[in-house]
Design a protein around this motif. Structure first.
Motif, mmCIF file in Angstrom:
data_model
loop_
_atom_site.group_PDB
_atom_site.id
_atom_site.type_symbol
_atom_site.label_atom_id
_atom_site.label_comp_id
_atom_site.label_asym_id
_atom_site.label_seq_id
_atom_site.Cartn_x
_atom_site.Cartn_y
_atom_site.Cartn_z
ATOM 1 N N UNK A 1 0.837 -1.194 0.000
ATOM 2 C CA UNK A 1 0.000 0.000 0.000
ATOM 3 C C UNK A 1 0.875 1.249 0.000
ATOM 4 N N UNK A 2 0.550 2.148 -0.870
ATOM 5 C CA UNK A 2 1.263 3.414 -0.952
ATOM 6 C C UNK A 2 0.794 4.310 0.183
ATOM 7 N N UNK A 3 1.731 4.936 0.826
ATOM 8 C CA UNK A 3 1.376 5.874 1.881
ATOM 9 C C UNK A 3 0.574 7.031 1.291
ATOM 10 N N UNK A 4 -0.403 7.483 2.006
ATOM 11 C CA UNK A 4 -1.199 8.620 1.556
ATOM 12 C C UNK A 4 -0.337 9.879 1.500
ATOM 13 N N UNK A 5 -0.607 10.704 0.516
ATOM 14 C CA UNK A 5 0.058 12.004 0.448
ATOM 15 C C UNK A 5 -0.552 12.955 1.469
ATOM 16 N N UNK A 6 -1.714 12.573 1.987
ATOM 17 C CA UNK A 6 -2.370 13.310 3.070
ATOM 18 C C UNK A 6 -2.723 14.745 2.680
ATOM 19 N N UNK A 7 -3.317 14.891 1.515
ATOM 20 C CA UNK A 7 -3.771 16.215 1.086
ATOM 21 C C UNK A 7 -4.874 16.698 2.013
ATOM 22 N N UNK A 8 -4.905 17.992 2.280
ATOM 23 C CA UNK A 8 -6.012 18.531 3.068
ATOM 24 C C UNK A 8 -7.288 18.499 2.233
ATOM 25 N N UNK A 104 1.963 8.631 -10.820
ATOM 26 C CA UNK A 104 2.239 9.974 -10.311
ATOM 27 C C UNK A 104 2.046 10.035 -8.800
ATOM 28 N N UNK A 105 0.931 9.477 -8.320
ATOM 29 C CA UNK A 105 0.663 9.487 -6.880
ATOM 30 C C UNK A 105 1.733 8.682 -6.142
ATOM 31 N N UNK A 144 -3.101 5.593 -3.334
ATOM 32 C CA UNK A 144 -3.486 4.453 -4.163
ATOM 33 C C UNK A 144 -2.923 3.182 -3.537
ATOM 34 N N UNK A 145 -3.719 2.121 -3.606
ATOM 35 C CA UNK A 145 -3.220 0.806 -3.201
ATOM 36 C C UNK A 145 -3.673 -0.205 -4.246
ATOM 37 N N UNK A 146 -3.574 -1.474 -3.971
ATOM 38 C CA UNK A 146 -3.875 -2.498 -4.977
ATOM 39 C C UNK A 146 -5.318 -2.453 -5.459
ATOM 40 N N UNK A 147 -6.248 -2.052 -4.607
ATOM 41 C CA UNK A 147 -7.656 -2.126 -4.992
ATOM 42 C C UNK A 147 -8.412 -0.805 -4.884
ATOM 43 N N UNK A 159 -11.983 10.038 1.319
ATOM 44 C CA UNK A 159 -12.452 8.662 1.383
ATOM 45 C C UNK A 159 -11.690 7.790 0.389
ATOM 46 N N UNK A 160 -11.800 6.495 0.606
ATOM 47 C CA UNK A 160 -11.293 5.505 -0.341
ATOM 48 C C UNK A 160 -12.421 5.101 -1.276
ATOM 49 N N UNK A 161 -12.065 4.788 -2.522
ATOM 50 C CA UNK A 161 -13.027 4.334 -3.514
ATOM 51 C C UNK A 161 -12.403 3.165 -4.264
ATOM 52 N N UNK A 162 -13.199 2.140 -4.537
ATOM 53 C CA UNK A 162 -12.698 1.005 -5.310
ATOM 54 C C UNK A 162 -12.165 1.501 -6.655
#
Length: 181
Positions: A1-8, A104-105, A144-147, A159-162
């Motif tokens: 899993x890619x670490x979140x960039x944590x955008x506001x 990019x992310x 972004x992660x695998x799913x 939020x996360x989205x498929x």
């Protein structure tokens, strides 16, 4: 899993802007990169390029604060990129599919993506400049992660989205702008 960039997250409605999601997503991305952190959304909207003819291919068509007959209240990638160039470097990922967004992310660059409100089926209408989704919306991809993708959405929050749902709607628009570190 890619670490979140944590955008506001910027809630465009809290600023009274019923339109202007592209500007909110751009500013979220700039803040994520540590740029323009002293500029709030209201101030940023005052700097947004406006096209008096209402054509989002040349600037924001209309007003972020109200709908106007004959105007398409949006700003598309080219004028958004020209505006973003005042603050950061960028890469236009339009018409490239989804993989460049994910890459990019993963490289630490948030991406403004054009989708639809609540990821609903595009509702297409014809304007003098072409056929467009009237339920136009822009969100910032900052993870972004695998799913899944992680979004900072100026209407619905973070939020996360498929990926499958994101990709279906994104590919119907295929417009994106990566903001580079």
């Amino acid at each position: 899993m890619v670490e979140l960039l944590n955008a506001p997250n910027i809630d465009q409605y809290a600023w009274g802007a019923i339109n202007g999601c592209e500007a909110a997503s751009l500013l979220e991305g700039l803040h994520c990169l540590g740029k323009l952190t002293n500029v709030n959304y209201g101030e940023f909207l005052k700097q947004m390029p406006i096209d008096e003819g209402g054509n989002p291919n040349y600037g924001f068509g209309g007003s972020p604060y109200k709908n106007q007959a004959g105007k398409f209240e949006a700003i598309f990638v080219k004028p958004l990129a020209d505006w973003a160039a005042n603050y950061t470097t960028y890469e236009d990922l339009s018409d490239s599919g989804v993989e460049p967004i994910y890459q990019s992310v993963e490289a630490g660059n948030p991406v403004v993506t054009y989708v639809t409100v609540h990821f609903e089926k595009p509702e297409i209408e014809t304007y003098p400049f072409g056929d467009v989704a009237i339920n136009n919306h822009a969100v910032l991809v900052d993870g972004v992660n695998a799913t899944q993708v992680h979004l900072s959405d100026p209407i619905d929050g973070k939020y996360y989205l498929d990926k499958s749902k994101f990709e279906k709607i994104y590919l119907s628009r295929n417009m994106a702008l990566a903001l580079l570190k």
